[in-house]
Design a protein around this motif. Structure first.
Motif, PDB file in Angstrom:
ATOM      1  N   GLN A   1       0.836  -1.212   0.000  1.00  0.00           N
ATOM      2  CA  GLN A   1       0.000   0.000   0.000  1.00  0.00           C
ATOM      3  C   GLN A   1       0.868   1.258   0.000  1.00  0.00           C
ATOM      4  OE1 GLN A   1      -1.920  -1.176   3.555  1.00  0.00           O
ATOM      5  NE2 GLN A   1      -3.037  -2.817   2.517  1.00  0.00           N
ATOM      6  N   LEU A   2       1.893   1.243   0.844  1.00  0.00           N
ATOM      7  CA  LEU A   2       2.789   2.416   0.882  1.00  0.00           C
ATOM      8  C   LEU A   2       3.498   2.592  -0.451  1.00  0.00           C
ATOM      9  CD1 LEU A   2       4.611   2.431   4.333  1.00  0.00           C
ATOM     10  CD2 LEU A   2       2.672   3.788   3.571  1.00  0.00           C
ATOM     11  N   ALA A   3       3.926   1.466  -1.047  1.00  0.00           N
ATOM     12  CA  ALA A   3       4.675   1.548  -2.301  1.00  0.00           C
ATOM     13  C   ALA A   3       3.818   2.215  -3.369  1.00  0.00           C
ATOM     14  CB  ALA A   3       5.112   0.158  -2.749  1.00  0.00           C
ATOM     15  N   LEU A   4       2.547   1.836  -3.449  1.00  0.00           N
ATOM     16  CA  LEU A   4       1.672   2.446  -4.460  1.00  0.00           C
ATOM     17  C   LEU A   4       1.509   3.949  -4.186  1.00  0.00           C
ATOM     18  CD1 LEU A   4      -1.114  -0.260  -4.898  1.00  0.00           C
ATOM     19  CD2 LEU A   4       0.814   0.243  -6.391  1.00  0.00           C
ATOM     20  N   GLY A   5       1.354   4.284  -2.901  1.00  0.00           N
ATOM     21  CA  GLY A   5       1.247   5.704  -2.560  1.00  0.00           C
ATOM     22  C   GLY A   5       2.521   6.447  -2.921  1.00  0.00           C
TER      23      GLY A   5
ATOM     24  N   PHE B   1       2.036  17.596  -0.987  1.00  0.00           N
ATOM     25  CA  PHE B   1       1.485  17.353   0.348  1.00  0.00           C
ATOM     26  C   PHE B   1       0.023  16.917   0.293  1.00  0.00           C
ATOM     27  CE2 PHE B   1       4.215  18.394   3.974  1.00  0.00           C
ATOM     28  CZ  PHE B   1       5.380  18.586   3.273  1.00  0.00           C
ATOM     29  N   ALA B   2      -0.611  17.093  -0.839  1.00  0.00           N
ATOM     30  CA  ALA B   2      -2.023  16.724  -0.931  1.00  0.00           C
ATOM     31  C   ALA B   2      -2.194  15.246  -1.258  1.00  0.00           C
ATOM     32  CB  ALA B   2      -2.718  17.587  -1.974  1.00  0.00           C
ATOM     33  N   HIS B   3      -1.092  14.495  -1.364  1.00  0.00           N
ATOM     34  CA  HIS B   3      -1.234  13.120  -1.837  1.00  0.00           C
ATOM     35  C   HIS B   3      -2.017  12.243  -0.865  1.00  0.00           C
ATOM     36  CE1 HIS B   3      -0.199  10.350  -5.014  1.00  0.00           C
ATOM     37  NE2 HIS B   3      -0.017   9.419  -4.107  1.00  0.00           N
TER      38      HIS B   3
ATOM     39  N   ALA C   1      -3.105   9.825  -9.595  1.00  0.00           N
ATOM     40  CA  ALA C   1      -4.430   9.732  -8.978  1.00  0.00           C
ATOM     41  C   ALA C   1      -4.867   8.277  -8.910  1.00  0.00           C
ATOM     42  CB  ALA C   1      -5.432  10.560  -9.775  1.00  0.00           C
ATOM     43  N   ALA C   2      -4.666   7.540 -10.008  1.00  0.00           N
ATOM     44  CA  ALA C   2      -5.077   6.135 -10.025  1.00  0.00           C
ATOM     45  C   ALA C   2      -4.339   5.363  -8.938  1.00  0.00           C
ATOM     46  CB  ALA C   2      -4.790   5.535 -11.400  1.00  0.00           C
ATOM     47  N   LEU C   3      -3.016   5.580  -8.852  1.00  0.00           N
ATOM     48  CA  LEU C   3      -2.228   4.869  -7.835  1.00  0.00           C
ATOM     49  C   LEU C   3      -2.697   5.257  -6.432  1.00  0.00           C
ATOM     50  CD1 LEU C   3       1.312   5.221  -9.426  1.00  0.00           C
ATOM     51  CD2 LEU C   3       0.063   3.088  -9.087  1.00  0.00           C
ATOM     52  N   ALA C   4      -3.010   6.546  -6.254  1.00  0.00           N
ATOM     53  CA  ALA C   4      -3.431   7.001  -4.932  1.00  0.00           C
ATOM     54  C   ALA C   4      -4.753   6.348  -4.537  1.00  0.00           C
ATOM     55  CB  ALA C   4      -3.576   8.525  -4.925  1.00  0.00           C
ATOM     56  N   VAL C   5      -5.691   6.285  -5.472  1.00  0.00           N
ATOM     57  CA  VAL C   5      -6.990   5.705  -5.153  1.00  0.00           C
ATOM     58  C   VAL C   5      -6.827   4.214  -4.845  1.00  0.00           C
ATOM     59  CG1 VAL C   5      -9.320   5.282  -5.980  1.00  0.00           C
ATOM     60  CG2 VAL C   5      -8.144   7.380  -6.608  1.00  0.00           C
ATOM     61  N   ILE C   6      -6.019   3.539  -5.644  1.00  0.00           N
ATOM     62  CA  ILE C   6      -5.822   2.103  -5.409  1.00  0.00           C
ATOM     63  C   ILE C   6      -5.152   1.886  -4.055  1.00  0.00           C
ATOM     64  CG2 ILE C   6      -4.632   0.043  -6.234  1.00  0.00           C
ATOM     65  CD1 ILE C   6      -4.995   1.218  -9.090  1.00  0.00           C
TER      66      ILE C   6
ATOM     67  N   VAL D   1      -6.531   9.371   9.524  1.00  0.00           N
ATOM     68  CA  VAL D   1      -5.475   8.374   9.347  1.00  0.00           C
ATOM     69  C   VAL D   1      -4.790   8.553   7.993  1.00  0.00           C
ATOM     70  CG1 VAL D   1      -5.047   5.920   9.105  1.00  0.00           C
ATOM     71  CG2 VAL D   1      -6.570   6.737  10.895  1.00  0.00           C
ATOM     72  N   TYR D   2      -5.576   8.939   6.994  1.00  0.00           N
ATOM     73  CA  TYR D   2      -4.990   9.101   5.666  1.00  0.00           C
ATOM     74  C   TYR D   2      -4.080  10.317   5.619  1.00  0.00           C
ATOM     75  CZ  TYR D   2      -7.516   5.318   3.512  1.00  0.00           C
ATOM     76  OH  TYR D   2      -7.947   4.078   3.176  1.00  0.00           O
ATOM     77  N   PHE D   3      -4.452  11.338   6.372  1.00  0.00           N
ATOM     78  CA  PHE D   3      -3.559  12.494   6.480  1.00  0.00           C
ATOM     79  C   PHE D   3      -2.234  12.039   7.088  1.00  0.00           C
ATOM     80  CE2 PHE D   3      -1.958  15.690   9.510  1.00  0.00           C
ATOM     81  CZ  PHE D   3      -1.521  16.639   8.606  1.00  0.00           C
TER      82      PHE D   3
END
Lengths: 239, 435, 334
Positions: free
Chosen positions: C24-28, C44-46, C224-229, C244-246
């Motif tokens: 999950q972290l890797a995709l983010g 910072f908005a990621h 965006a796609a990677l972030a949503v996934i 938590v997402y922040f």
């Protein structure tokens, strides 16, 4: 043919900011010939060449390519018109392979067969690049990187190639080899305009030479004549 | 002179906001907002030093505020001798051990030649040191937290006057800034932003979970007020005070609360003016000019032989210290340390918006931004739900209505974000631009 | 036997959760690193982009559930993913056109873009709270386990169970597919190569006729796609809460910086390094130790190096170590 230059920047005046660097400066190159711009540091050599490529605002003069006025075009548009430009530094994609560098050079073309053909020609011109085609360009030696840079610019099949100090930082042997290749490129009908620090060697291969001082033309003649001119020799070629 | 008239008008406009709040709501609320606004303005001054003078972007302002708050507990909370006797020395010894290990590892790293041996030696030292530290520290923590956890469970403070905690808060925040600045300054500018985000989160987590220190989420209450602010109940019990205010036609209870707030206002205002005076002096000194020169052209400044990283570290520490000072003042006014209030939104982002809206690089701008946004923020907090309730009064009770009323506080996030983006885009120099 | 039990416990409590979280972290981090490579600022908005996309996915999941649509044993959220990606891509493209583009044209300093992205972060954060509220949301459905503990114990006769949650399996499979697709795209397609070229040398890419606007748009869409996934997988595996997402922003940044900002390969390595360190340092090792050590040495305490409250300190420490010793990261970013 010699009377109507293929690329000419006529009476160019301008600079990057409010201060003019070029003053009524004229640079031209004929079809299939090599023109070299030399002069002392800060003479505006690179600036003059970049002016023909549209990288600074001209307040006076015009740039003609093959009889067409291109003064208002952006550098990108000039690439599409057939100009190739090799910057002095940062002139390759260091993280990409040699072949990818060439592919990126051909980004504006979409004839896949033609691209392969041009790539073969470039590998023919620079055999070492074929050997290292899958290696990252950033890992190559200085001379090889310059070959990649020139190869990238050639991928658009330009009719005129602008080189900004192509031999900066390479050894004399490599420099001679690079000049040989440049002559070869010119023989295929591509006009070459280059800025050189190594004035003597450059004028040696030049059809036309421009000696600039403080952004203005000082001497303009064939390379041979400039090399023979005692005043040019004394002031600019170190005797 | 046109600009100074404009600036005066801007300040007059903000003053009017506070006066209107006083007239239509209550003077108590107005003064309350004003006091917090002044503290915000001090924080904004600190941030303005970092951003406006030096171009440093820190996302960890809340960390400095929290360190300031912690200083109040350490300095002025009542001592808990039993708790301290149980394990205080072990805790402090453990921490000292931890610091000693880091220092020793640094020295070892510097002393040895680069290579695998050095990596191994340093790692071994750090790992062994960590276990030793945990061994000593954990025993101390268990002992401290075992003592009367419902009331104490911590090592207590020094029981010294609250005023003393203010400079200590500045020192705490400055020390924190020194550590983080030492690491992240001189690298890409993004790294400071990322590193400060992290250290601030850690500081808040420490405050929330280290019960032995400041009781964690159980909060420390009953912190003493700074001299000379009295308690309202004492005033109300003071016949002289009651006689005087009733003589003037006031209700003694209201008068006592307002009197206390006015005293805070005087003290905070004095600190604010002192900081403005000092930073205006600094800004117009050769040092200030050099700072701005560095900000505007780092390459040129370092070519002229200025040690850019060192200067940045200086200003980063000073700015954080000013924020820490305000953080300590805030905690000592509130009389309690509640780690839960240290949200990045309130204490990092809001302060940022204050500085940028007010005018980066201009001290008066930062103050104006602090007062204006401080008012907006708190006014919306007090008035917002009421306003939303009034707006939705016609709606039948139900999910939609609750959702809308609940969403009032989220709107604040969106609004502030949009204000920041609009100001950055259309008026990047802020309300009172830098000269 | 004890050794096998220890190994299973290690797999069950450290390796498997670590790998899932790492994916999950890797995709983010891939999203952060791509944006850094092409747009040259730390976004910072990621974290809040992840939250926004996940919120949309959750809404669609609820919608599908209300229609009685399900994905068999797999979570319905996977069906909702494309809608979340589309909405998020639209949002970030609009943000770029309305906000970031202006600063790009001005050639603003990276730090200005960082501040702007912090502004965007708060707007997005507020939007997410408006859309879905601040409460914790669980939206996992379908089969709970791919391999449940009792089956494993019965089959092997070991005392320790090995559990593989469906969400963990889904996380790993989806992450592998995404990474493979991304690398194929970057290495083999013309657009992908032009993205790499632009990230490598912007001026030369412009000289070569690469269209910067197109590169930037493609980058935003992929990020965006990677972030949503990433956000959806994290939410499926644990749960969804905007705050938590922040807070995920820090480990995601740490992962990207460890690998070297701008290096996709580095972001993946960084994701696993950060995740595994976090799990290893916050896991109570008592169970594993009891199996491995002789009785006389059995531990008294939990043998937990750090309390789970300090997860954030792990990412931070890794970040600091990298900044101190190799500021360009393992894979030599920018």
């Amino acid at each position: 043919m010699a009377d109507t230059p293929f690329l000419i920047g006529e009476n160019m005046t301008g600079g990057y900011g409010p201060v003019d660097i070029l003053h009524n400066c004229t640079i031209a190159v004929n079809k299939g010939e090599i023109a070299v711009i030399v002069g002392p540091n800060g003479a505006g050599k690179s600036t003059a060449m970049k002016a023909t490529f549209g990288m600074l605002n001209l307040r006076g003069g015009r740039v003609m390519l093959d009889g067409e006025d291109i003064t208002k075009l952006s550098p990108q548009a000039r690439v599409r018109k057939g100009m190739g430009f090799v910057p002095q530094t940062h002139n390759i994609f260091t993280g990409m392979t040699v072949e990818e560098n060439l592919e990126m050079g051909a980004f504006i073309r979409d004839d896949e067969v033609g691209i392969k053909e041009t790539m073969e020609q470039i590998y023919g011109l620079f055999p070492i690049l074929r050997q290292k085609r899958y290696q990252a360009a950033g890992e190559l030696s200085g001379g090889q990187r310059q070959q990649v840079a020139v190869g990238r610019a050639l991928m658009t099949k330009p009719s005129v190639l602008l080189l900004d100090e192509p031999t900066a930082g390479v050894s004399p042997i490599v420099m001679d080899e690079l000049f040989d290749r440049i002559i070869e490129i010119a023989r295929t009908g591509i006009s070459i305009l280059m800025v050189e620090q190594n004035a003597r060697q450059a004028l040696d291969i030049a059809d036309k030479g421009y000696v600039l001082v403080q952004g203005a033309n000082r001497f303009t003649d064939t390379g041979e004549a400039l090399l023979a001119d005692p005043e040019v020799r004394r002031s600019f070629l170190g005797g | 002179m046109a600009t100074s008239t404009r600036n005066l008008l801007l300040f007059a406009g903000v003053a009017l906001l506070f006066i209107l709040t006083g007239l239509f709501q209550s003077w108590n609320l107005s003064l309350q907002i004003l006091n917090i606004g002044i503290l915000s303005a001090i924080m904004a001054l600190g941030v303005n030093m970092q951003w406006g003078y030096a171009g440093l972007f820190s996302t960890g302002i809340v960390g400095s505020v929290a360190l300031g708050g912690l200083a109040v507990v350490v300095v002025s909370a009542k001592p808990v001798p039993e708790g301290f006797a149980a394990g205080g020395w072990a805790v402090l010894g453990g921490l000292a051990l931890g610091v000693a290990v880091i220092v020793a590892a640094t020295l070892l790293y510097r002393a040895m030649k680069p290579g695998r041996l050095r990596a191994l030696a340093v790692t071994a030292l750090v790992v062994a040191g960590f276990f030793l530290y945990r061994y000593v520290f954990d025993q101390g923590v268990a002992a401290v937290e075992a003592f009367n956890p419902a009331t104490y469970g911590n090592i207590g403070g020094f029981g010294l006057p609250s005023l003393l905690a203010w400079p200590v808060g500045a020192i705490f925040a400055g020390l924190g800034a020194w550590v983080i600045g030492k690491i992240a300054l001189g690298l890409r500018s993004d790294y400071l932003a990322i590193a400060t985000l992290g250290i601030a989160e850690i500081i808040v987590v420490v405050l929330k979970s280290e019960d032995w220190l400041a009781r964690g989420v159980k909060n420390v209450t009953g912190l003493p007020r700074p001299w000379p602010v009295p308690y309202e109940v004492d005033l109300q019990a003071d016949p002289e005070f009651v006689a005087r205010v009733t003589g003037w036609g006031f209700d003694p209870i209201t008068a006592s609360t307002i009197f206390v707030k006015l005293l805070y206002l005087a003290i905070f205002g004095a600190v604010l003016l002192a900081i403005i005076w000092a930073s205006e002096r600094a800004l117009n000194s050769p040092w200030g000019r050099m700072m701005r020169a560095i900000r505007d052209n780092e390459v040129a400044a370092s070519a002229m032989g200025k040690n850019v990283t060192r200067r940045h570290l200086q200003i980063f520490i000073i700015g954080s210290a000013v924020v820490g000072l305000a953080g300590a003042m805030l905690t000592s006014m509130e009389g309690q340390l509640v780690p839960g209030v240290y949200s990045p939104l309130r204490f990092t982002f809001l302060i940022w918006v204050m500085v940028i809206v007010g005018g980066s690089g201009n001290n008066w701008g930062a103050v104006l931004g602090g007062l204006l946004l401080g008012w907006l923020w708190l006014a919306v907090e007090y008035l917002g739900p009421g306003l939303m309730g009034w707006l939705t009064a016609a709606l039948p009770a139900g999910d939609l209505k609750t959702h809308l009323i609940d969403s009032a506080q989220h709107m604040r996030l969106v609004t502030l974000g949009i204000v920041l983006l609009l100001v950055l885009r259309f008026a990047p120099r802020g309300l009172i631009p830098e000269k | 036997m004890d050794f096998l039990n220890a190994l299973v416990a290690l797999l069950n409590f450290v390796v498997i959760p670590g790998v899932a979280y790492g994916s999950q972290l890797a995709l983010g981090a891939l999203g952060v690193t791509l944006i850094f490579g092409v747009l040259r600022f730390s976004n910072f908005a990621h974290g809040d982009t992840m939250a926004f996309g996940t919120a949309i996915v959750i809404m669609f999941t609820w919608l599908f559930q209300s229609w009685g649509i399900s994905f068999g044993p797999l979570p319905t959220a996977l069906l909702a993913l494309p809608f979340g990606i589309a909405a998020t891509a639209a949002l970030v493209l609009a943000t770029d056109a309305g906000i970031y583009k202006f600063y790009r044209r001005q050639k603003a300093a990276p730090i200005i873009l960082v501040i702007v992205s912090a502004g965007v972060m708060f707007v997005m954060n507020g939007l997410v709270r408006l859309i879905i509220g601040v409460e914790e949301r669980n939206f996992t459905d379908g089969a709970r386990f791919l391999l449940d503990g009792n089956t494993f114990k019965a089959a092997t006769g070991l005392a320790e169970p090995l559990v593989i949650k469906t969400t963990v399996a889904v996380t790993v499979v989806v992450a592998v597919i995404c990474v493979a697709a991304l690398f194929w795209f970057l290495q083999k397609t013309r657009t992908g190569k032009s993205m790499r070229a632009f990230s490598d040398n912007e001026d030369l890419a412009l000289l070569s006729g690469i269209n910067p606007d197109r590169v930037v748009q493609v980058t935003w869409i992929i990020a965006a796609a990677l972030a949503v996934i990433a956000g959806t997988l994290y939410g499926l595996d644990k749960s969804f809460r905007p705050f938590v997402y922040f807070q995920l922003l820090l480990p995601v940044f740490a992962a990207a910086v460890v690998g070297g900002l701008g290096s996709p390969l580095g972001a993946i390595a960084g994701g696993y390094i950060v995740a595994l360190s976090e799990v290893v340092l916050t896991y109570a090792w008592k169970k594993v130790a009891t199996y491995v050590l002789p009785d006389s040495l059995a531990p008294d305490g939990l043998m937990q190096l750090l309390s789970t409250d300090y997860k954030v300190a792990v990412s931070f420490s890794i970040l600091i170590i990298v900044l101190l010793f190799m500021p360009t990261g393992i894979f030599k970013g920018k």
